[in-house]
Design an enzyme around this catalytic site. Structure first.
Site, PDB file in Angstrom:
ATOM      1  N   ASP A 134      -6.730  13.634 -10.472  1.00 38.86           N
ATOM      2  CA  ASP A 134      -6.669  12.175 -10.577  1.00 38.86           C
ATOM      3  C   ASP A 134      -7.225  11.565 -11.858  1.00 38.86           C
ATOM      4  OD1 ASP A 134      -9.390  11.523  -8.212  1.00 38.86           O
ATOM      5  OD2 ASP A 134      -9.384  12.468 -10.163  1.00 38.86           O
ATOM      6  N   CYS A 194      -5.550  -1.158   8.129  1.00 37.54           N
ATOM      7  CA  CYS A 194      -6.382  -0.903   6.948  1.00 37.54           C
ATOM      8  C   CYS A 194      -6.729  -2.212   6.240  1.00 37.54           C
ATOM      9  CB  CYS A 194      -5.692   0.076   6.002  1.00 37.54           C
ATOM     10  SG  CYS A 194      -4.067  -0.455   5.393  1.00 37.54           S
ATOM     11  N   CYS A 214     -13.073  -3.209  -4.095  1.00 36.09           N
ATOM     12  CA  CYS A 214     -13.115  -2.009  -3.247  1.00 36.09           C
ATOM     13  C   CYS A 214     -14.546  -1.490  -3.134  1.00 36.09           C
ATOM     14  CB  CYS A 214     -12.205  -0.936  -3.850  1.00 36.09           C
ATOM     15  SG  CYS A 214     -12.268   0.647  -3.006  1.00 36.09           S
TER      16      CYS A 214
END
Length: 383
Positions: A134, A194, A214
């Site tokens: 990532d 979610c 977040c």
């Protein structure tokens, strides 16, 4: 020829311990351009992303004449096989599941290297490849979705049929033109769990998120955490699992396929107070193998202080006062000042006097602001 090699690769991947594999073209990901540009313009990026947009969209910008991309997934545990001791005198924090066990970057790279070595040994072609996890240029979830490994959920994570979203993913760009697998379409339907359960409402509803809001991002920042987010992290000191835990596709998913991914209690559920005085050497020894250690100990210590306030551990107050008096780092001192004011049940004159003394000697603006806010809060408890 390529189909035969593809089938050999699929069979070898299972033998190598790769839980899921898919193939896609090296065509550009132009469908992502507008979304990525809009996120950046709105200030929704984290800053951890690769900064060159063209390299995120066009595989030929980062690899000479790419022909296809191989995506792989490794499933990780969602439940601990060994439970942490329950002791109200030693309150514990937690690392999110994606940081359990050895850092997944190393595990994925090892698996991709093993897979590349197999391909090289089983083809007469000049095999070229570029592996990425990532921290690479491409979007892992976009590659994996197009390679048929799963769909991108409303929370922006890849959801697989077998393992839910509890997977680490990586990809290999190559010069071999493998036949692509069909992509998987979104299956969230009308479910918005979610989105509904995300405390700071960071999810935008279409697979994108405002990374600045977040909680996982907030635990990884290095400065002061905004007061809005402090109670929302609860006792988590790295990452966030909420949007995964509420997802119906993750119900009953718990894979224990890789010994290197198994969590150890003292690593992933550490005693919070022990985090406050840990040395750099001790930190590396205890947490160095975790993905959650990548930012160093200061953000985790700050988060541990916040967690102590959130779990109402008033036994930590003497230790927090020592931190306020002796720790040279303004962020840690200021966070400890906030925590002490949160934990105080009434306007303790001795505590107020201590904080007034700190006002006289404090030189950092963050510490001064925290002291003023704490004294104001204590005064309100008196009134």
């Amino acid at each position: 020829m390529y189909d035969d090699l593809k089938q050999k690769i699929i069979a070898a991947s299972a033998e190598l311990g790769i839980d899921k594999i898919g193939f896609t073209t090296a065509a550009p990901f132009t469908e992502m351009a507008a979304s990525l540009q809009a996120q950046k313009a709105a200030g929704h990026t984290s800053g951890f992303e690769h900064q060159v947009l063209a390299e995120r969209l066009y595989p030929d910008q980062i690899f000479d004449q790419p022909q296809s991309i191989i995506a792989i997934a490794l499933a990780y545990p969602s439940k601990m096989q060994q439970k942490a001791p329950r002791d109200r005198k030693q309150r514990r924090g937690t690392f999110a599941r994606a940081s359990w066990g050895e850092d997944y970057h190393f595990i994925l790279r090892d698996k991709m290297q093993q897979l590349a070595e197999f391909i090289e040994a089983n083809t007469e072609l000049e095999f070229r490849f570029k592996p990425m996890v990532d921290t690479g240029e491409l979007s892992d979830v976009a590659v994996a979705q197009r390679a048929g490994m799963g769909f991108i959920g409303r929370n922006g994570l890849l959801v697989t049929e077998e393992f839910g979203s509890f997977v680490y993913i990586g990809e290999i760009i190559t010069n071999i033109p493998f036949a692509p697998d069909p992509p998987v379409e979104n299956q969230c339907g009308t479910c918005t769990r979610c989105i509904d359960y995300c405390p700071p409402q960071a999810l935008l509803g279409d697979g994108r998120l405002n990374a600045q809001r977040c909680l996982s991002y907030q635990t990884q920042t290095k400065g002061m955490m905004a007061e809005e987010f402090r109670p929302q992290i609860r006792s988590v000191i790295y990452g966030c699992d909420i949007c995964q835990l509420v997802c119906p596709f993750n119900r009953g998913k718990d894979a224990h396929h890789h010994a290197r991914m198994e969590p150890e209690v003292e690593e992933v559920t550490p005693v919070l107070q022990s985090m406050l005085t840990i040395s750099n050497k001790e930190f590396k020894q205890r947490f160095g193998r975790l993905a959650g250690s990548w930012r160093g100990k200061k953000p985790l210590q700050r988060n541990a202080i916040i967690a102590l306030a959130n779990v109402k551990d008033r036994s930590a107050v003497p230790l927090l006062l020592e931190v306020i008096e002796n720790d040279p780092r303004p962020v840690i001192r200021a966070t400890a000042i906030w925590a002490v004011a949160e934990l105080a049940q009434h306007a303790d004159p001795a505590l107020q006097a201590f904080l007034h003394e700190q006002q006289i000697t404090a030189t950092d603006s963050e510490v001064q602001q925290a002291l003023l806010a704490a004294l104001t809060k204590l005064q309100s408890k008196k009134d």
